[in-house]
Design a protein around this motif. Structure first.
Motif, PDB file in Angstrom:
ATOM      1  N   ALA A 295       0.835  -1.210   0.000  1.00  6.09           N
ATOM      2  CA  ALA A 295       0.000   0.000   0.000  1.00  6.09           C
ATOM      3  C   ALA A 295       0.863   1.251   0.000  1.00  6.09           C
ATOM      4  N   GLY A 296       1.929   1.239   0.805  1.00  8.93           N
ATOM      5  CA  GLY A 296       2.834   2.380   0.828  1.00  8.93           C
ATOM      6  C   GLY A 296       3.539   2.570  -0.501  1.00  8.93           C
ATOM      7  N   SER A 297       3.942   1.467  -1.137  1.00 11.92           N
ATOM      8  CA  SER A 297       4.588   1.556  -2.446  1.00 11.92           C
ATOM      9  C   SER A 297       3.641   2.142  -3.481  1.00 11.92           C
ATOM     10  N   LEU A 298       2.367   1.757  -3.401  1.00 13.69           N
ATOM     11  CA  LEU A 298       1.358   2.312  -4.315  1.00 13.69           C
ATOM     12  C   LEU A 298       1.270   3.824  -4.168  1.00 13.69           C
ATOM     13  N   LEU A 299       1.222   4.295  -2.925  1.00 11.27           N
ATOM     14  CA  LEU A 299       1.166   5.742  -2.695  1.00 11.27           C
ATOM     15  C   LEU A 299       2.455   6.419  -3.156  1.00 11.27           C
ATOM     16  N   GLY A 300       3.591   5.756  -2.961  1.00  7.20           N
ATOM     17  CA  GLY A 300       4.852   6.319  -3.425  1.00  7.20           C
ATOM     18  C   GLY A 300       4.876   6.494  -4.934  1.00  7.20           C
ATOM     19  N   VAL A 301       4.360   5.496  -5.654  1.00  5.50           N
ATOM     20  CA  VAL A 301       4.289   5.591  -7.116  1.00  5.50           C
ATOM     21  C   VAL A 301       3.389   6.749  -7.536  1.00  5.50           C
ATOM     22  N   LEU A 302       2.231   6.863  -6.902  1.00  2.00           N
ATOM     23  CA  LEU A 302       1.305   7.942  -7.256  1.00  2.00           C
ATOM     24  C   LEU A 302       1.910   9.318  -6.965  1.00  2.00           C
ATOM     25  N   ILE A 303       2.665   9.412  -5.874  1.00  3.26           N
ATOM     26  CA  ILE A 303       3.302  10.689  -5.525  1.00  3.26           C
ATOM     27  C   ILE A 303       4.325  11.076  -6.590  1.00  3.26           C
ATOM     28  N   PHE A 304       5.192  10.153  -6.975  1.00  3.93           N
ATOM     29  CA  PHE A 304       6.215  10.466  -7.973  1.00  3.93           C
ATOM     30  C   PHE A 304       5.602  10.757  -9.339  1.00  3.93           C
ATOM     31  N   THR A 305       4.579  10.002  -9.714  1.00  2.00           N
ATOM     32  CA  THR A 305       3.939  10.243 -11.012  1.00  2.00           C
ATOM     33  C   THR A 305       3.236  11.590 -11.027  1.00  2.00           C
ATOM     34  N   THR A 306       2.622  11.953  -9.926  1.00  3.81           N
ATOM     35  CA  THR A 306       1.959  13.252  -9.840  1.00  3.81           C
ATOM     36  C   THR A 306       2.973  14.390  -9.921  1.00  3.81           C
ATOM     37  N   ILE A 307       4.112  14.215  -9.247  1.00  7.97           N
ATOM     38  CA  ILE A 307       5.177  15.233  -9.326  1.00  7.97           C
ATOM     39  C   ILE A 307       5.623  15.416 -10.776  1.00  7.97           C
ATOM     40  N   THR A 308       5.848  14.298 -11.468  1.00  9.77           N
ATOM     41  CA  THR A 308       6.272  14.362 -12.874  1.00  9.77           C
ATOM     42  C   THR A 308       5.243  15.090 -13.720  1.00  9.77           C
ATOM     43  N   ASN A 309       3.971  14.803 -13.490  1.00 10.27           N
ATOM     44  CA  ASN A 309       2.906  15.434 -14.270  1.00 10.27           C
ATOM     45  C   ASN A 309       2.830  16.938 -14.003  1.00 10.27           C
ATOM     46  N   ILE A 310       2.965  17.322 -12.746  1.00 12.39           N
ATOM     47  CA  ILE A 310       2.914  18.746 -12.401  1.00 12.39           C
ATOM     48  C   ILE A 310       4.088  19.495 -13.024  1.00 12.39           C
ATOM     49  N   PHE A 311       5.273  18.882 -12.977  1.00 14.59           N
ATOM     50  CA  PHE A 311       6.447  19.502 -13.590  1.00 14.59           C
ATOM     51  C   PHE A 311       6.240  19.682 -15.089  1.00 14.59           C
ATOM     52  N   ALA A 312       5.678  18.662 -15.744  1.00 17.08           N
ATOM     53  CA  ALA A 312       5.468  18.733 -17.187  1.00 17.08           C
ATOM     54  C   ALA A 312       4.451  19.807 -17.541  1.00 17.08           C
ATOM     55  N   LEU A 313       3.376  19.898 -16.788  1.00 15.10           N
ATOM     56  CA  LEU A 313       2.342  20.891 -17.072  1.00 15.10           C
ATOM     57  C   LEU A 313       2.847  22.311 -16.853  1.00 15.10           C
ATOM     58  N   ASN A 314       3.785  22.478 -15.919  1.00 11.10           N
ATOM     59  CA  ASN A 314       4.329  23.805 -15.629  1.00 11.10           C
ATOM     60  C   ASN A 314       5.618  24.090 -16.397  1.00 11.10           C
ATOM     61  N   ASN A 315       5.948  23.217 -17.354  1.00 11.85           N
ATOM     62  CA  ASN A 315       7.122  23.413 -18.218  1.00 11.85           C
ATOM     63  C   ASN A 315       8.423  23.581 -17.435  1.00 11.85           C
ATOM     64  N   LEU A 316       8.563  22.798 -16.376  1.00 17.72           N
ATOM     65  CA  LEU A 316       9.789  22.835 -15.583  1.00 17.72           C
ATOM     66  C   LEU A 316      10.773  21.801 -16.114  1.00 17.72           C
ATOM     67  N   GLU A 317      12.048  22.062 -15.961  1.00 14.16           N
ATOM     68  CA  GLU A 317      13.076  21.194 -16.507  1.00 14.16           C
ATOM     69  C   GLU A 317      13.078  19.836 -15.808  1.00 14.16           C
TER      70      GLU A 317
END
Length: 346
Positions: A295-317
């Motif tokens: 369960a913790g690993s699942l949340l960890g994956v969602l956290i990292f994927t969400t970070i990646t998505n936010i960075f991409a949407l905000n055009n961050l390097e």
């Protein structure tokens, strides 16, 4: 006249002795409570990230299509993370998962393999993943190699073989039954098929780790291999099974990546080992072994994927993104060390 037997004297006239509540530093001190706090903390971090995404790019981030994209991207690395969680829980490590995904994907998308259609691609991807896991497991469990060295060797070999198979070119998938799984019309009640596969793998992984003898043996081997051996557990065979499981997850993830990209490339799975290890660690799986949480690993994956998505949407390097991930890993390890010290009462 025989006197009736009198009951044995109790230590406490008022009743049997009572067990004192566990004190801080006692190993009995509410491990379940700490796990609940950790899970709630991860949920809080995920909620905060969703709020950040909603505030910075409300129309794009909160769109149904974007949320489906986040879940789909999390599915591929998430399946790899499930296998990684088992390996780390046993006290091992697998640095070859990304390379195994690449090799499985290119081997499954060769012209010869695609002639066998959907079944041929799926079987080849899974078989290659399990085969690589078998090599890792034999080298580590029966060959006595350190997991770090064995899996590094597999990383280099699998990447090299993937490059040789493709000759540096992208292999396009032409099997319609495979490509159809990645289109919007394949969604079931609005949920992409790859997300459903991820959900099934997570559910099975949770049951396997928490409700079976296999899971208990994994925890025992990770906690104390010698004690596990004395308790009758075949430690070497258990480790072999765990690397087979990791390879199986890589094979499944490779097929999912083929569906998602419609191709096979030798660069597939790049840095998957970093993301999988990081997700497992911040989820609460101990690097030293003996404790793991799907369960913790699942949340960890969602956290990292969400970070990646936010960075991409905000055009961050992407470089900033990698720095952020590295900082999160360091913070998670420091928290683990502090928790272990408190558990030992030091």
């Amino acid at each position: 006249m025989t006197q009736p037997a009198t009951p044995a004297r109790r230590n406490d006239p008022a009743g049997p002795p009572k067990t004192s509540p566990p004190r801080r530093g006692d190993p009995r001190a509410a491990p379940g409570a700490r796990a609940d706090v950790r899970t709630l903390s991860l949920l809080g971090v995920l909620a905060a990230l969703i709020a950040v995404g909603g505030l910075t790019r409300p129309e794009e981030f909160l769109a149904t299509s974007n949320l489906q994209l986040v879940l789909t991207q999390a599915s591929v690395i998430g399946v790899v993370t499930v296998g990684m969680t088992f390996v780390i829980t046993s006290g091992g490590i697998d640095l070859s998962v990304g390379a195994i995904v690449a090799l499985s994907s290119v081997w499954a998308t060769t012209v010869a393999t695609q002639e066998y259609g959907f079944t041929g691609i799926l079987f080849t991807a899974v078989a290659v993943g399990v085969g690589c896991g078998l090599v890792n497991g034999v080298l580590i469990a029966y060959g006595g190699m350190v997991p770090f060295i064995a899996t590094i060797a597999m990383l280099a070999s699998a990447r090299g073989l993937a490059l040789q198979i493709t000759d540096g070119k992208t292999q396009i998938v032409t099997v319609d039954s495979v490509l159809d799984l990645g289109v919007k019309d394949a969604n079931i009640l609005g949920v992409p098929p790859l997300v459903l596969v991820f959900a099934v793998v997570v559910a099975l992984g949770w049951l396997l780790l928490n409700r079976t003898t296999f899971g208990r043996r994994t925890l025992a081997v990770g906690g104390n291999p010698e004690a596990a051996r004395l308790a009758g557990i075949d430690v070497r065979r258990q480790r072999l099974y765990l690397y087979l499981l990791s390879g199986l997850c890589c094979g499944i993830a490779a097929f999912m990546l083929i569906v998602l990209s419609g191709s096979g490339q030798n660069t597939n799975g790049n840095l998957y080992e970093l993301d999988a290890i990081a997700a497992a660690i911040i989820g609460g799986t101990l690097l030293s072994g003996g404790r793991g949480t799907i369960a913790g690993s699942l949340l960890g994956v969602l956290i990292f994927t969400t970070i990646t998505n936010i960075f991409a949407l905000n055009n961050l390097e992407s470089a900033v993104q990698q720095i952020a991930k590295g900082a999160i890993i360091v913070a998670a390890v420091l928290v683990q060390h502090r928790t272990l010290r408190e558990g030992r009462g030091t």
